[in-house]
Design a protein around this motif. Structure first.
Motif, mmCIF file in Angstrom:
data_model
loop_
_atom_site.group_PDB
_atom_site.id
_atom_site.type_symbol
_atom_site.label_atom_id
_atom_site.label_comp_id
_atom_site.label_asym_id
_atom_site.label_seq_id
_atom_site.Cartn_x
_atom_site.Cartn_y
_atom_site.Cartn_z
ATOM 1 N N ALA A 125 54.520 5.123 89.360
ATOM 2 C CA ALA A 125 55.266 3.951 88.902
ATOM 3 C C ALA A 125 55.008 3.681 87.422
ATOM 4 O O ALA A 125 55.937 3.375 86.660
ATOM 5 N N CYS A 126 53.742 3.799 87.012
ATOM 6 C CA CYS A 126 53.414 3.600 85.591
ATOM 7 C C CYS A 126 54.123 4.633 84.720
ATOM 8 O O CYS A 126 54.618 4.316 83.624
ATOM 9 N N ALA A 127 54.179 5.883 85.201
ATOM 10 C CA ALA A 127 54.819 6.942 84.428
ATOM 11 C C ALA A 127 56.317 6.708 84.293
ATOM 12 O O ALA A 127 56.891 6.840 83.205
ATOM 13 N N TRP A 128 56.967 6.358 85.405
ATOM 14 C CA TRP A 128 58.409 6.083 85.342
ATOM 15 C C TRP A 128 58.686 4.838 84.506
ATOM 16 O O TRP A 128 59.690 4.773 83.786
ATOM 17 N N PHE A 129 57.811 3.840 84.595
ATOM 18 C CA PHE A 129 57.961 2.652 83.746
ATOM 19 C C PHE A 129 57.929 3.058 82.272
ATOM 20 O O PHE A 129 58.727 2.575 81.460
ATOM 21 N N ALA A 130 57.018 3.960 81.936
ATOM 22 C CA ALA A 130 56.902 4.422 80.554
ATOM 23 C C ALA A 130 58.153 5.172 80.113
ATOM 24 O O ALA A 130 58.705 4.918 79.035
ATOM 25 N N SER A 158 61.208 -7.548 79.450
ATOM 26 C CA SER A 158 62.269 -7.847 80.422
ATOM 27 C C SER A 158 61.944 -7.270 81.787
ATOM 28 O O SER A 158 62.106 -7.930 82.822
ATOM 29 N N GLN A 159 61.459 -6.026 81.801
ATOM 30 C CA GLN A 159 61.130 -5.368 83.064
ATOM 31 C C GLN A 159 59.993 -6.077 83.787
ATOM 32 O O GLN A 159 60.058 -6.313 85.008
ATOM 33 N N VAL A 160 58.966 -6.417 83.049
ATOM 34 C CA VAL A 160 57.805 -7.087 83.641
ATOM 35 C C VAL A 160 58.187 -8.476 84.135
ATOM 36 O O VAL A 160 57.747 -8.910 85.215
ATOM 37 N N THR A 305 68.252 0.802 82.304
ATOM 38 C CA THR A 305 66.839 1.179 82.367
ATOM 39 C C THR A 305 65.973 0.007 82.830
ATOM 40 O O THR A 305 64.993 0.203 83.551
ATOM 41 N N VAL A 306 66.359 -1.200 82.445
ATOM 42 C CA VAL A 306 65.615 -2.389 82.869
ATOM 43 C C VAL A 306 65.751 -2.588 84.379
ATOM 44 O O VAL A 306 64.761 -2.857 85.076
ATOM 45 N N THR A 307 66.975 -2.443 84.906
ATOM 46 C CA THR A 307 67.194 -2.664 86.337
ATOM 47 C C THR A 307 66.473 -1.627 87.191
ATOM 48 O O THR A 307 66.080 -1.901 88.320
ATOM 49 N N SER A 308 66.301 -0.428 86.662
ATOM 50 C CA SER A 308 65.583 0.604 87.402
ATOM 51 C C SER A 308 64.080 0.428 87.295
ATOM 52 O O SER A 308 63.350 0.507 88.291
ATOM 53 N N SER A 309 63.607 0.156 86.093
ATOM 54 C CA SER A 309 62.162 0.137 85.859
ATOM 55 C C SER A 309 61.478 -1.095 86.442
ATOM 56 O O SER A 309 60.271 -1.055 86.703
ATOM 57 N N CYS A 310 62.209 -2.184 86.665
ATOM 58 C CA CYS A 310 61.576 -3.342 87.290
ATOM 59 C C CYS A 310 61.116 -2.998 88.710
ATOM 60 O O CYS A 310 60.149 -3.569 89.215
ATOM 61 N N LEU A 311 61.799 -2.038 89.371
ATOM 62 C CA LEU A 311 61.360 -1.584 90.692
ATOM 63 C C LEU A 311 60.022 -0.857 90.590
ATOM 64 O O LEU A 311 59.142 -1.021 91.445
ATOM 65 N N ASP A 312 59.884 -0.028 89.557
ATOM 66 C CA ASP A 312 58.613 0.678 89.355
ATOM 67 C C ASP A 312 57.472 -0.306 89.139
ATOM 68 O O ASP A 312 56.370 -0.130 89.671
ATOM 69 N N CYS A 313 57.736 -1.347 88.358
ATOM 70 C CA CYS A 313 56.700 -2.331 88.059
ATOM 71 C C CYS A 313 56.304 -3.112 89.313
ATOM 72 O O CYS A 313 55.115 -3.304 89.604
ATOM 73 N N TYR A 314 57.293 -3.530 90.083
ATOM 74 C CA TYR A 314 57.046 -4.330 91.292
ATOM 75 C C TYR A 314 56.329 -3.498 92.365
ATOM 76 O O TYR A 314 55.291 -3.898 92.892
ATOM 77 N N SER A 315 56.886 -2.326 92.684
ATOM 78 C CA SER A 315 56.299 -1.511 93.755
ATOM 79 C C SER A 315 54.993 -0.863 93.330
ATOM 80 O O SER A 315 54.104 -0.645 94.155
ATOM 81 N N ALA A 332 48.613 -7.661 89.357
ATOM 82 C CA ALA A 332 48.869 -6.229 89.510
ATOM 83 C C ALA A 332 50.137 -5.817 88.760
ATOM 84 O O ALA A 332 50.210 -4.712 88.204
ATOM 85 N N VAL A 333 51.164 -6.694 88.729
ATOM 86 C CA VAL A 333 52.382 -6.425 87.956
ATOM 87 C C VAL A 333 52.032 -6.249 86.479
ATOM 88 O O VAL A 333 52.531 -5.338 85.801
ATOM 89 N N LEU A 334 51.165 -7.109 85.976
ATOM 90 C CA LEU A 334 50.764 -7.012 84.566
ATOM 91 C C LEU A 334 49.977 -5.724 84.292
ATOM 92 O O LEU A 334 50.083 -5.143 83.204
ATOM 93 N N VAL A 335 49.213 -5.270 85.284
ATOM 94 C CA VAL A 335 48.475 -4.018 85.124
ATOM 95 C C VAL A 335 49.449 -2.848 84.978
ATOM 96 O O VAL A 335 49.320 -2.006 84.074
ATOM 97 N N VAL A 336 50.437 -2.790 85.884
ATOM 98 C CA VAL A 336 51.430 -1.703 85.814
ATOM 99 C C VAL A 336 52.206 -1.778 84.497
ATOM 100 O O VAL A 336 52.380 -0.775 83.800
ATOM 101 N N GLY A 337 52.669 -2.989 84.166
ATOM 102 C CA GLY A 337 53.424 -3.145 82.938
ATOM 103 C C GLY A 337 52.606 -2.810 81.706
ATOM 104 O O GLY A 337 53.092 -2.162 80.768
#
Length: 469
Positions: A125-130, A158-160, A305-315, A332-337
């Motif tokens: 998730a962190c990698a896809w967020f990046a 925005s994603q976070v 990209t925002v609509t996709s990456s928010c899923l990575d951050c949440y999950s 945990a959301v802040l950690v991923v973000g």
């Protein structure tokens, strides 16, 4: 003061509910808090697949692997169907128990065994967020003419923010984007399909040692892998649905949304790939699209990209909690973000795409055998009930998962990272790693659990025992 009508009142109440910050973590969602229907799975997965990474995956088929557009389209249709089926099936895991799929992984893999895929999902998730943050930043940078830093900040914040609010807001955003994104992408679609060479044939030089069969199989595998990566998240976005939600309808909505979004944008990418190879959204402006259309397209890519990456951050945040870390969901959301942003910031300063491509492929190799174990557990093994009835540290599914991975090693092909002996001697088989892992893990897990049930049924107890993983 103007009084609202019944419809306006319902819409207002729905918006208030969706924008309320989610307080639940990974615990089961109580029946009284369940709401929503399967239709929201269509909009969520459709919007999540209308994005630049879908465009790039399709572009590889023609620009890199040498398939003609019609050949690429067939491979995209097949690969997208495999991935969409995985998301459709795993979406049905959410309503019965009200927890995400990684929580349910504890049943076959054991509590400690399940922490391993949870950690892998976190880093994935962190990698896809990046990756998505970089792509989004390039689009915003081109759109508003700012530097990389401000554009990157706009996208990541925005994603976070969406992930921080949580489940209801994510579904609300995805419903809105299911209407907005098609309008934004319609222009580039018309231009891409009309200006490209849809009659192009197979290019053996581009395909190289893969040949036609190998190139076709690789495109199918890449398209399937994109959606398979999402399948570990799918139940996270259905766990709030009522227990009696129709599995059939839920599967159909999730499958159709995923498949339509993936096929549309990937086939567009394959069409554009007959004109030029696009490495970043900026290249679309410089090499393919004219003025005003380029501006609209940059807006579409930035939003998608925002609509996709928010899923990575949440999950990714939920996966971090399932791995055993003690903190609140929002933390945990802040950690991923934060971690994803740090990776993206440093990678975005150079040639990010080449380095991330192999990393994400390697990271995704574990998903196929994990999915096989979960499907066998759900449909072929008698379910022993809630997660708390799975006390073992390591269950039989963990062994099946590892053996599935080991069986796939000779077929793995990530040039520059690792190429297995079978993939090296027969390049066309380099796309088979995930299939080999899936079949091996599924068969082994079924054999292990069948033997356990047989021993239980023939024990000295008069009542057949049910083996809890």
């Amino acid at each position: 003061m103007t009084r609202q009508g019944p419809l306006a009142q319902r819409l207002s109440a729905a918006v208030r509910s969706a924008t309320a910050v989610e307080t639940s973590g990974i615990e089961p969602i109580p029946a009284d808090d369940r709401e929503g229907g399967p239709g929201s799975s269509f909009t969520l997965w459709f919007s999540s697949n209308v994005q630049f990474s879908s465009l790039t995956s399709g572009m590889l088929a023609t620009a890199a692997f040498g398939l003609g557009w019609a050949q690429a389209l067939l491979a995209i249709v097949l690969g997208s169907a495999v991935g969409a089926a995985a998301i459709g099936i795993t979406s049905t895991f959410g309503p019965p128990k009200g927890v995400g799929l990684l929580v349910q992984t504890r049943l076959p893999l054991g509590r400690r065994g399940a922490a391993v895929p949870a950690v892998l999902v976190f880093f994935k998730a962190c990698a896809w967020f990046a990756v998505n943050s970089i792509l989004g930043a390039f689009a915003v940078q081109t759109l508003i003419g700012t530097g990389f830093g401000p554009a990157f900040a706009i996208v990541t914040v925005s994603q976070v923010a969406i992930a921080l609010v949580g489940y209801g807001f994510i579904h609300l955003v995805q419903k809105a984007m299911a209407l907005v994104l098609p309008l934004l992408f319609i222009g580039v679609s018309l231009y891409g399909f009309t200006e490209s060479d849809l009659g192009s044939g197979f290019d053996a030089v581009k395909a190289g040692p893969l040949g036609f069969v190998g190139a076709f199989a690789l495109v199918v595998a890449i398209q399937a892998a994109r959606a398979l990566s999402f399948s570990s998240y799918a139940a996270d976005y259905t766990r709030y649905m009522p227990v009696d939600t129709s599995p059939r309808k839920l599967f159909l909505y999730a499958f159709t949304g995923t498949w339509l979004g993936s096929v549309w944008i990937a086939s567009l990418g394959a069409a554009i790939g007959t004109i030029a190879f696009i490495g970043t959204p900026t290249d679309l402006v410089g090499q393919v699209l004219p003025g005003a259309l380029a501006t609209v397209t940059m807006l579409a890519l930035g939003v998608s990209t925002v609509t996709s990456s928010c899923l990575d951050c949440y999950s990714g945040a939920l996966a971090w909690l399932i791995a055993g870390v003690k903190m609140a969901r929002w933390q945990a959301v802040l950690v991923v973000g934060g971690l994803g942003s740090a990776i993206g910031w440093f990678a975005g300063q150079g040639d990010y795409w080449k380095s991330f491509e192999n990393f994400l492929i390697v990271l995704g190799n574990w998903i196929a055998p994990w999915l096989a174990v979960m499907l066998v557990q759900r449909f072929l093994v008698t379910s022993p009930g809630p997660d708390e009835e799975a006390p073992r540290n390591v269950g039989p599914g963990f062994a099946a998962w590892l053996l599935g991975l080991l069986a796939a090693v000779p077929f793995m092909s990530q040039p520059g990272v690792f190429v297995g002996p079978i993939a090296e001697s027969h390049p066309a088989l380099g796309a088979c790693a995930a299939a080999v892992a899936f079949l091996t893990a599924g068969l082994i897990h079924y054999a292990l659990t069948r033997n356990s049930r047989t021993r239980a049924a023939t024990s000295t107890d008069d009542t057949p025992k049910e083996i809890h993983a």
